[in-house]
Design a protein around this motif. Structure first.
Motif, mmCIF file in Angstrom:
data_model
loop_
_atom_site.group_PDB
_atom_site.id
_atom_site.type_symbol
_atom_site.label_atom_id
_atom_site.label_comp_id
_atom_site.label_asym_id
_atom_site.label_seq_id
_atom_site.Cartn_x
_atom_site.Cartn_y
_atom_site.Cartn_z
ATOM 1 N N THR A 1 0.805 -1.109 0.006
ATOM 2 C CA THR A 1 -0.068 0.074 0.223
ATOM 3 C C THR A 1 0.950 1.199 -0.113
ATOM 4 O OG1 THR A 1 -1.918 -1.049 1.074
ATOM 5 C CG2 THR A 1 -1.951 1.338 1.176
ATOM 6 N N ALA A 2 1.828 1.441 0.905
ATOM 7 C CA ALA A 2 2.627 2.586 0.914
ATOM 8 C C ALA A 2 3.577 2.520 -0.174
ATOM 9 C CB ALA A 2 3.606 2.466 2.125
ATOM 10 N N GLY A 3 4.223 1.675 -0.663
ATOM 11 C CA GLY A 3 4.936 1.765 -1.919
ATOM 12 C C GLY A 3 4.212 2.037 -3.242
ATOM 13 N N ILE A 4 3.167 1.407 -3.478
ATOM 14 C CA ILE A 4 2.353 1.545 -4.766
ATOM 15 C C ILE A 4 1.630 3.224 -4.825
ATOM 16 C CG2 ILE A 4 0.054 1.153 -5.674
ATOM 17 C CD1 ILE A 4 0.459 -1.923 -5.074
ATOM 18 N N ALA A 5 1.561 3.622 -3.416
ATOM 19 C CA ALA A 5 1.080 4.913 -3.242
ATOM 20 C C ALA A 5 1.980 6.144 -3.881
ATOM 21 C CB ALA A 5 0.618 5.259 -1.794
ATOM 22 N N GLN A 6 3.304 5.757 -3.906
ATOM 23 C CA GLN A 6 4.188 6.672 -4.270
ATOM 24 C C GLN A 6 4.075 6.867 -5.841
ATOM 25 O OE1 GLN A 6 8.399 6.163 -2.804
ATOM 26 N NE2 GLN A 6 7.517 4.765 -1.292
ATOM 27 N N ARG A 7 3.909 5.888 -6.171
ATOM 28 C CA ARG A 7 3.741 6.221 -7.952
ATOM 29 C C ARG A 7 2.668 5.030 -8.374
ATOM 30 N NH1 ARG A 7 6.893 8.617 -12.243
ATOM 31 N NH2 ARG A 7 6.655 7.048 -14.363
ATOM 32 N N PRO A 8 1.234 5.355 -8.266
ATOM 33 C CA PRO A 8 0.261 4.319 -8.356
ATOM 34 C C PRO A 8 0.169 4.207 -10.073
ATOM 35 C CG PRO A 8 -0.779 6.628 -7.890
ATOM 36 C CD PRO A 8 0.861 6.709 -7.521
ATOM 37 N N GLU A 9 0.531 5.068 -10.900
ATOM 38 C CA GLU A 9 0.704 4.636 -12.213
ATOM 39 C C GLU A 9 1.371 3.459 -12.597
ATOM 40 O OE1 GLU A 9 3.036 8.492 -12.354
ATOM 41 O OE2 GLU A 9 1.472 7.561 -11.168
ATOM 42 N N ASP A 10 2.403 3.156 -11.993
ATOM 43 C CA ASP A 10 3.197 2.055 -12.172
ATOM 44 C C ASP A 10 2.576 0.542 -11.518
ATOM 45 O OD1 ASP A 10 4.894 3.627 -13.531
ATOM 46 O OD2 ASP A 10 6.476 3.744 -12.041
ATOM 47 N N TRP A 11 1.443 0.470 -11.000
ATOM 48 C CA TRP A 11 0.631 -0.585 -10.628
ATOM 49 C C TRP A 11 0.022 -1.113 -11.733
ATOM 50 C CZ3 TRP A 11 -4.202 -1.124 -7.152
ATOM 51 C CH2 TRP A 11 -4.161 -2.423 -6.950
ATOM 52 N N HIS A 12 0.395 -2.254 -12.141
ATOM 53 C CA HIS A 12 -0.168 -2.947 -13.625
ATOM 54 C C HIS A 12 -1.373 -3.901 -13.293
ATOM 55 C CE1 HIS A 12 4.100 -1.466 -15.118
ATOM 56 N NE2 HIS A 12 3.248 -0.555 -15.095
ATOM 57 N N VAL A 13 -2.342 -3.664 -12.695
ATOM 58 C CA VAL A 13 -3.318 -4.681 -12.481
ATOM 59 C C VAL A 13 -4.418 -4.321 -13.028
ATOM 60 C CG1 VAL A 13 -4.603 -5.730 -10.613
ATOM 61 C CG2 VAL A 13 -2.122 -5.149 -10.343
ATOM 62 N N LEU A 14 -4.742 -4.973 -14.251
ATOM 63 C CA LEU A 14 -5.963 -4.725 -15.141
ATOM 64 C C LEU A 14 -7.071 -5.903 -14.722
ATOM 65 C CD1 LEU A 14 -3.591 -3.359 -16.410
ATOM 66 C CD2 LEU A 14 -5.056 -3.631 -18.654
ATOM 67 N N GLY A 15 -6.996 -6.882 -13.802
ATOM 68 C CA GLY A 15 -7.776 -7.591 -13.171
ATOM 69 C C GLY A 15 -8.463 -7.340 -11.959
ATOM 70 N N PRO A 16 -9.473 -8.015 -11.516
ATOM 71 C CA PRO A 16 -10.256 -7.521 -10.047
ATOM 72 C C PRO A 16 -8.968 -7.966 -9.061
ATOM 73 C CG PRO A 16 -10.941 -9.809 -11.167
ATOM 74 C CD PRO A 16 -10.152 -9.088 -12.258
ATOM 75 N N ILE A 17 -9.180 -6.983 -7.939
ATOM 76 C CA ILE A 17 -8.400 -7.099 -6.862
ATOM 77 C C ILE A 17 -9.353 -7.334 -5.552
ATOM 78 C CG2 ILE A 17 -6.831 -6.045 -5.251
ATOM 79 C CD1 ILE A 17 -5.514 -7.240 -7.392
ATOM 80 N N TRP A 18 -10.366 -6.639 -5.517
ATOM 81 C CA TRP A 18 -11.288 -6.664 -4.483
ATOM 82 C C TRP A 18 -12.538 -7.307 -4.869
ATOM 83 C CZ3 TRP A 18 -8.165 -2.132 -5.788
ATOM 84 C CH2 TRP A 18 -7.219 -1.990 -4.800
ATOM 85 N N PRO A 19 -13.419 -8.098 -4.061
ATOM 86 C CA PRO A 19 -14.472 -8.687 -4.623
ATOM 87 C C PRO A 19 -15.564 -7.718 -5.051
ATOM 88 C CG PRO A 19 -14.004 -9.402 -2.439
ATOM 89 C CD PRO A 19 -12.928 -8.750 -3.034
ATOM 90 N N ASP A 20 -15.515 -6.508 -4.117
ATOM 91 C CA ASP A 20 -16.444 -5.481 -4.264
ATOM 92 C C ASP A 20 -16.345 -4.395 -5.355
ATOM 93 O OD1 ASP A 20 -14.825 -4.650 -2.316
ATOM 94 O OD2 ASP A 20 -16.016 -3.746 -1.230
ATOM 95 N N VAL A 21 -15.131 -4.603 -6.085
ATOM 96 C CA VAL A 21 -14.850 -3.400 -7.018
ATOM 97 C C VAL A 21 -14.745 -3.936 -8.409
ATOM 98 C CG1 VAL A 21 -12.956 -1.759 -7.611
ATOM 99 C CG2 VAL A 21 -13.337 -2.357 -5.128
ATOM 100 N N PRO A 22 -16.102 -3.915 -9.192
ATOM 101 C CA PRO A 22 -15.947 -4.405 -10.628
ATOM 102 C C PRO A 22 -15.427 -3.230 -11.505
ATOM 103 C CG PRO A 22 -18.004 -3.365 -9.968
ATOM 104 C CD PRO A 22 -17.157 -3.477 -8.563
ATOM 105 N N PRO A 23 -15.181 -3.574 -12.586
ATOM 106 C CA PRO A 23 -14.810 -2.506 -13.735
ATOM 107 C C PRO A 23 -15.729 -1.478 -13.661
ATOM 108 C CG PRO A 23 -14.728 -4.884 -14.709
ATOM 109 C CD PRO A 23 -15.471 -4.817 -13.448
#
Length: 315
Positions: free
Chosen positions: A285-307
């Motif tokens: 969480t802390a690391g990704i927040a520094q540069r969130p555009e470099d987090w490459h997840v185009l699939g679901p992470i949280w069950p309650d967060v659809p596209p």
């Protein structure tokens, strides 16, 4: 590792898929680097405009990762940068076999490397857990150099089989030892455990729970699951457990390495694994927040967060 288009391992669609990847791989390696980078950047921009399902899922994921603090225009801009960053990853992945490792090492920063050194000084192997951020293959080149030898990792099995083998061969040229997540002659967990017990180190991508049977964690303030393998292996073998979050710099790569994550969640193994996995989720969480555009997840992470819905259907 990203999932390739599915197809019969022996059928014409599968062979065409493999041939297409192979031809593209070779073509990108032959292009001058500025041309390749420009072409992939344009592809990322095009993907942002087309707003396919993966793009809309990335947008939804980034909304969570930025705590809902961006307005719609800011979120659209961040999503576009995220797709261009993902395109940069693929452009670099295709070209890494032609890049001089000395250049990669020259342009790499690894703040926190002293945490791994402390473990090595105590003759302990390391388990490094990463999210799908930045260029994890470049991180692998740095880690092989730091170790002075190979480490072991796990790869999601792709279809067709020949395509999976191509990706494995590529990563092994970088100094990795790759075992399949599923379908191998022995369970991957057993192979990793033996490798660690013999003194080898391991890197694992763990921000997506492909099995659906992972350990519950809070990630960016929402409940989800992550594979518990890194913490379980650390508890079983005595290896040190660390997070590493990769991101891009203008000219190269940065890999932020965290301090050892303790396994002190209580007397039960289950509690110790859960506590350590939460520590990893907090570090991500802390690391990704520094540069969130470099987090490459185009699939679901949280069950309650659809596209997100398509642009024309958003309120």
């Amino acid at each position: 590792m990203s999932r390739a288009p599915a197809g019969s391992a022996d059928g014409l669609p599968a062979r065409l898929t493999d041939l297409g990847y192979a031809a593209g791989w070779q073509a990108v390696q032959r292009l001058p680097e500025p041309v390749a980078r420009g072409a992939f950047d344009a592809a990322g921009r095009l993907a942002a405009r087309r707003e396919g399902r993966g793009t809309r899922q990335l947008r939804a994921n980034l909304r969570v990762a930025t705590r809902g603090e961006l307005d719609e225009d800011e979120l659209r801009d961040l999503t576009g940068r995220g797709l261009r960053s993902y395109a940069r990853y693929w452009q670099e992945a295709f070209r890494l076999p032609r890049l001089d490792p000395a250049r990669v090492l020259r342009d790499t920063e690894a703040p926190g490397g002293e945490h791994l050194t402390a473990a090595r000084d105590r003759t302990r192997p390391a388990i490094v857990a990463l999210p799908h951020s930045g260029n994890w293959d470049a991180a692998g080149i740095w880690f092989v150099d730091w170790l002075g030898g190979p480490f072991m990792t796990v790869a999601e099995r792709l279809r067709p089989e020949s395509l999976y083998e191509r990706f494995v061969a590529f990563r092994e040229t970088l100094g990795m030892r790759v075992v399949p997540l599923t379908g191998g002659p022995r369970p991957s967990a057993a192979v990793l455990r033996e490798w660690l017990e013999s003194g080898g180190s391991v890197c694992l991508l763990v921000d997506r729970d492909l099995s659906g049977a992972g350990v519950p964690v809070d990630f960016f303030g929402r409940r989800t699951t992550m594979p518990g393998g890194p913490a379980l292996l650390a508890a079983q073998t005595g290896a040190s457990l660390h997070s590493a979050v990769s991101r891009f710099s203008d000219t190269g790569w940065v890999h932020d390495i965290g301090p050892e994550i303790p396994l002190d969640g209580g007397p039960r193994l289950r509690d110790r694994v859960g506590s350590a996995m939460q520590g990893l989720a907090d570090a991500f969480t802390a690391g990704i927040a520094q540069r969130p555009e470099d987090w490459h997840v185009l699939g679901p992470i949280w069950p309650d967060v659809p596209p997100d819905p398509p642009a024309g259907e958003r309120r």
